[in-house]
Design a protein around this motif. Structure first.
Motif, PDB file in Angstrom:
ATOM      1  N   ASN A  56      35.569 -42.121   9.121  1.00  0.00           N
ATOM      2  CA  ASN A  56      35.189 -42.730  10.394  1.00  0.00           C
ATOM      3  C   ASN A  56      35.066 -44.244  10.268  1.00  0.00           C
ATOM      4  N   GLN A 114      34.638 -37.654  13.945  1.00  0.00           N
ATOM      5  CA  GLN A 114      33.538 -38.310  14.649  1.00  0.00           C
ATOM      6  C   GLN A 114      32.648 -37.272  15.338  1.00  0.00           C
ATOM      7  N   SER A 125      37.525 -47.039  12.049  1.00  0.00           N
ATOM      8  CA  SER A 125      36.995 -48.169  12.820  1.00  0.00           C
ATOM      9  C   SER A 125      37.610 -49.482  12.356  1.00  0.00           C
ATOM     10  N   GLU A 166      28.718 -36.379  14.210  1.00  0.00           N
ATOM     11  CA  GLU A 166      27.615 -36.504  15.161  1.00  0.00           C
ATOM     12  C   GLU A 166      26.804 -35.211  15.253  1.00  0.00           C
TER      13      GLU A 166
END
Length: 215
Positions: A198, A182, A202, A186
Motif C-alpha cells: 500500500n 487497502q 502510494s 483497513e
C-alpha cells in the motif's frame, strides 16, 4: 454507436480471455532484465475489464529511469473524425489488448527531474520490495476460524481491485499479487506485505498519477 459496439465486443472478448490466463513474463520484462540492474513494474488491477496500465521504476548503475505502458488517451475518443480513420485508430488502440508487453507505441519514457526520480527510488527501496511477501505467502483476505460464524462474517470484497508487482533483477523475474490490499488492511490490519505494498502503491501514484485520483 458502431464504435461503442466494437468497444464492448473488445471489452468482452478480452475479459473472457483474461480470466482464463495467468500472468506471465512478457518481452518487456526480459528486456529490462538484460538492460537494467533492477526494475519494479507495478500494475493496478481490477476484477472488471480495464486496459493494461503498467508503471516502471528502473535503475542501471547511476541511471534511474521511469516508464509507462498504457493508452495515453481515452479509448475511442477521436473527436470529429471520418469513420474510416476512426476505425483505423480504434484498431490500433485495441492492439494493447492482444500484443505482448514490449517496446512499442504504448511504451514511453516518463520525463521528470533527476532528483525526483532519485527520491522516488530511495523511498521505494526503503520499503524493501525485494523482501516483500504477497498474498500467496502471507494469506489472502481476512483470517477467520473455519466453519464458524466468524468465517461467514469476515469482511470480503470481490471488486476492490488489486496490485501486481514484478521484481526484476539480473538473476530472476518475480511476480507478487495482492488482492484489494487497502480494503483488507483497513478491515484486518497488520500483515507486513499488505502494509508495504500500500505504501509502495502510494509512492507510484504520487510519482506517475498526480492528477488521476480515481486509480
Amino acid at each position: 454507436m458502431k464504435y461503442r459496439l466494437l468497444l464492448f465486443i473488445a471489452f468482452l472478448s478480452f475479459q473472457i480471455s483474461a480470466f482464463g490466463q495467468t500472468k506471465k513474463v512478457q518481452p518487456l520484462h526480459q528486456l529490462m532484465q538484460v538492460n537494467a540492474d533492477s526494475t519494479l513494474v507495478l500494475e493496478f488491477t481490477n476484477s472488471w475489464f480495464h486496459f493494461p496500465a503498467y508503471y516502471l521504476l528502473s535503475k542501471k548503475d547511476n541511471i534511474i529511469s521511469c516508464y509507462t505502458y498504457e493508452l495515453t488517451e481515452k479509448p475511442g475518443a477521436f473527436g470529429p473524425t471520418p469513420a474510416k480513420i476512426s476505425e483505423a485508430m480504434f484498431k490500433l488502440q485495441m492492439k494493447i489488448l492482444s500484443e505482448p508487453m514490449d517496446i512499442n507505441n504504448f511504451f514511453r519514457s516518463y520525463l521528470g527531474k533527476f532528483e525526483e526520480r532519485k527520491q522516488f527510488w530511495n523511498e521505494v527501496s526503503a520499503l524493501r520490495p525485494w523482501q516483500l511477501k504477497d498474498d500467496a505467502m502471507e494469506g489472502d483476505r481476512c483470517p477467520a476460524a473455519p466453519h464458524t460464524s466468524a468465517e461467514r462474517a469476515a469482511p470480503v470484497v470481490y471488486d476492490g481491485g488489486g496490485i501486481q508487482l514484478y521484481l526484476i533483477t539480473k538473476s530472476e523475474i518475480k511476480m507478487l499479487d495482492f488482492d484489494a490490499p487497502q480494503f483488507y488492511e483497513e478491515n484486518c490490519p497488520g500483515r507486513p506485505g499488505r502494509i508495504a505494498i500500500n505504501k509502495i502503491a502510494s509512492l507510484f501514484k504520487g510519482h506517475f498519477l498526480p492528477e488521476k485520483t480515481k486509480r
